[in-house]
Design a protein around this motif. Structure first.
Motif, PDB file in Angstrom:
ATOM      1  N   VAL A 156       9.338  12.295 -10.252  1.00 20.96           N
ATOM      2  CA  VAL A 156       8.342  11.228 -10.162  1.00 20.96           C
ATOM      3  C   VAL A 156       8.635  10.325  -8.970  1.00 20.96           C
ATOM      4  N   GLY A 157       9.923  10.051  -8.731  1.00 19.81           N
ATOM      5  CA  GLY A 157      10.284   9.199  -7.609  1.00 19.81           C
ATOM      6  C   GLY A 157       9.903   9.822  -6.276  1.00 19.81           C
ATOM      7  N   ALA A 158      10.170  11.118  -6.106  1.00 18.00           N
ATOM      8  CA  ALA A 158       9.826  11.793  -4.856  1.00 18.00           C
ATOM      9  C   ALA A 158       8.318  11.863  -4.672  1.00 18.00           C
ATOM     10  N   TYR A 159       7.618  12.123  -5.771  1.00 16.66           N
ATOM     11  CA  TYR A 159       6.153  12.152  -5.704  1.00 16.66           C
ATOM     12  C   TYR A 159       5.610  10.790  -5.278  1.00 16.66           C
ATOM     13  N   ARG A 160       6.169   9.741  -5.861  1.00 18.60           N
ATOM     14  CA  ARG A 160       5.710   8.394  -5.503  1.00 18.60           C
ATOM     15  C   ARG A 160       6.143   8.019  -4.093  1.00 18.60           C
ATOM     16  N   LEU A 161       7.282   8.524  -3.645  1.00 20.47           N
ATOM     17  CA  LEU A 161       7.681   8.287  -2.258  1.00 20.47           C
ATOM     18  C   LEU A 161       6.667   8.917  -1.312  1.00 20.47           C
ATOM     19  N   GLY A 162       6.223  10.128  -1.657  1.00 21.65           N
ATOM     20  CA  GLY A 162       5.162  10.743  -0.868  1.00 21.65           C
ATOM     21  C   GLY A 162       3.897   9.913  -0.881  1.00 21.65           C
ATOM     22  N   MET A 163       3.588   9.320  -2.038  1.00 19.58           N
ATOM     23  CA  MET A 163       2.402   8.470  -2.139  1.00 19.58           C
ATOM     24  C   MET A 163       2.569   7.193  -1.318  1.00 19.58           C
ATOM     25  N   ILE A 164       3.805   6.682  -1.233  1.00 20.30           N
ATOM     26  CA  ILE A 164       4.054   5.505  -0.402  1.00 20.30           C
ATOM     27  C   ILE A 164       3.769   5.835   1.057  1.00 20.30           C
ATOM     28  N   VAL A 165       4.291   6.982   1.495  1.00 24.57           N
ATOM     29  CA  VAL A 165       4.092   7.381   2.888  1.00 24.57           C
ATOM     30  C   VAL A 165       2.607   7.612   3.162  1.00 24.57           C
ATOM     31  N   GLY A 166       1.956   8.370   2.272  1.00 29.95           N
ATOM     32  CA  GLY A 166       0.551   8.660   2.480  1.00 29.95           C
ATOM     33  C   GLY A 166      -0.354   7.475   2.199  1.00 29.95           C
ATOM     34  N   GLY A 167       0.038   6.636   1.240  1.00 27.10           N
ATOM     35  CA  GLY A 167      -0.836   5.548   0.826  1.00 27.10           C
ATOM     36  C   GLY A 167      -0.584   4.240   1.531  1.00 27.10           C
ATOM     37  N   ALA A 168       0.589   4.051   2.133  1.00 29.39           N
ATOM     38  CA  ALA A 168       0.881   2.790   2.820  1.00 29.39           C
ATOM     39  C   ALA A 168       1.006   3.010   4.318  1.00 29.39           C
TER      40      ALA A 168
END
Length: 444
Positions: A156-168
């Protein structure tokens, strides 16, 4: 420099790094689209009902259980070449095709070529959902029971890290340098997540130890693809467990479906949303994933599920007073709004890790990818339906009442899920850090 190592014999830090990269690869485009698409649609005057229905673009994530049994057991390209490995043979082409599709979207104008954009988002979701089937099966294979709490926290952390990169990061760049530049950067970052695959190898399917031999779906050893799913559903307590899984994240998804349109209506720009949700929000989700992993490791499954349900409902409830304040004025990206976003994403991360850990426990060793995919598809179907309904709810009830309804659903749905799972011991109920039983060898 890492040496190429067989995927079944990776040391602990190497297998965690591999899984982190694969899950980050799925989160990066999802973070971009979940942030950018509702904003683009709302800025063009699209109705809340239609924005809610745009969540149906994630339909491949809901239906992936239909092809999961085949993808879980079949070597890539139908086994036409004996040297094609079962897991890596799928991961490479799916990953590269997703990167090519993302690069193709960078050539579009999202304001005038919206239909092509939506089609591209659907295609990338299809590729990422298929990759997720393979990755989930690989995670169940590689992680012993004692590592599944931390492993799911990492997932979940890695998935959310990807979302941080893509989303922020990417959204801020889109606002500063344009759509094309932002998506080209996202494509480059997506390709970089392939790097751990360069240092692992996998024996081809027919010769790989402990892997089922791919023969024919009609043989006694390999049941028909749908038969694998039916066998799962025949297990005692399976239907109750699937209902519990569906209810657990329902309220959280109902709130999330209208969070971005609500913020756009408060005057927040694309860059503001990238910083607030993609930065603060997804960053808090990383911390939530770590706390969820700790809870899943230290508590029994049922207590961890109860904790996740309660904190998740609390996080959603914070939007109710803010929506009432916003109805009388405007909200800034900082202060109380940022606090609510941080708490909401943190508590959501806790609940997600606990739920995914329990789902992993319920997988049969020989059908890990198919079983996990079926349960994950139930989560996606339930949350997708909630998000599709969210636009209708917000349009007719107003934002304050909509968030209040979401909070109530989060509380009641979470508690109902815990009660169902306690009544039907389908999932593991003991402490996660209990001594492991000797591994059961897989039959060929």
């Amino acid at each position: 420099m890492f040496e190429r190592t067989d995927i079944d014999h990776l040391p602990r830090h190497r297998r965690l790094l591999l899984l982190a990269a694969l899950y980050m690869a799925q989160g990066l485009p999802f973070g971009l689209f979940v942030q950018a698409l509702p904003v683009i649609l709302r800025q063009q005057g699209v109705s809340l009902e239609a924005i809610g229905l745009s969540s149906l673009l994630a339909l491949p994530w809901a239906l992936k259980f239909l092809w999961a049994p085949w993808l879980d057991r079949a070597p890539a390209f139908g086994g036409l070449r004996a040297a094609v490995p079962r897991r890596l043979g799928w991961l490479w082409p799916l990953h590269l095709l997703a990167a090519a599709a993302l690069l193709g979207l960078s050539t579009l104008d999202p304001t005038t070529e919206l239909r092509l954009l939506l089609s591209g988002v659907f295609l990338i979701n299809l590729l990422n959902a298929s990759q997720d089937i393979v990755t989930d099966g690989l995670a169940v294979d590689l992680l012993p029971p004692s590592e599944r709490g931390p492993g799911n926290g990492l997932q979940v952390g890695a998935y959310r890290l990807g979302m941080i990169v893509g989303g922020a990061l990417v959204l801020v760049l889109i606002e500063a340098a344009g759509w094309s530049t932002g998506l080209r950067l996202a494509t480059l970052l997506l390709l970089l997540t392939l790097s751990p695959l360069l240092f692992v190898r996998e024996l081809p399917s027919p010769t790989r130890q402990n892997a089922p031999v791919r023969t024919s779906p009609s043989t006694e050893d390999t049941p028909a693809h749908l038969g694998v799913l039916l066998d799962f559903l025949r297990r005692p307590g399976a239907l109750s467990a699937l209902l519990a899984i569906a209810l657990y994240k329902l309220g959280d998804a109902l709130a999330a479906g209208m969070l971005r349109p609500w913020l756009v209506d408060q005057g927040l720009s694309t860059g503001d949303l990238g910083k607030l949700l993609g930065g603060f929000g997804f960053g808090a989700g990383l911390l939530g994933a770590a706390l969820g992993a700790f809870a899943a490791y230290r508590l029994t499954r049922h207590r961890a599920l109860l904790l996740g349900a309660l904190v998740q409902a609390t996080g959603v409830a914070l939007y109710v007073p803010l929506a009432r304040i916003a109805a009388a004025g405007t909200l800034s990206p900082g202060g109380s709004l940022a606090t609510a976003v941080v708490i909401d994403h943190l508590t959501g991360g806790v609940a997600t890790v606990v739920l995914f850990t329990c789902m992993m426990d319920a997988c049969r060793p020989r059908h890990a990818g198919a079983d996990y995919t079926l349960m994950a598809s139930v989560v996606v179907i339930a949350t997708g339906a909630a998000q599709a309904f969210s636009g209708l709810s917000a349009a007719h009830l107003g934002y304050p009442s909509h968030f209040a309804l979401a909070s109530l659903c989060a509380a009641l749905g979470g508690l109902a899920a815990v009660i169902l799972l306690r009544s039907h011991p389908f999932l593991s109920t003991g402490p996660v850090n209990a001594p492991e039983a000797p591994p059961t060898p897989r039959l060929p």
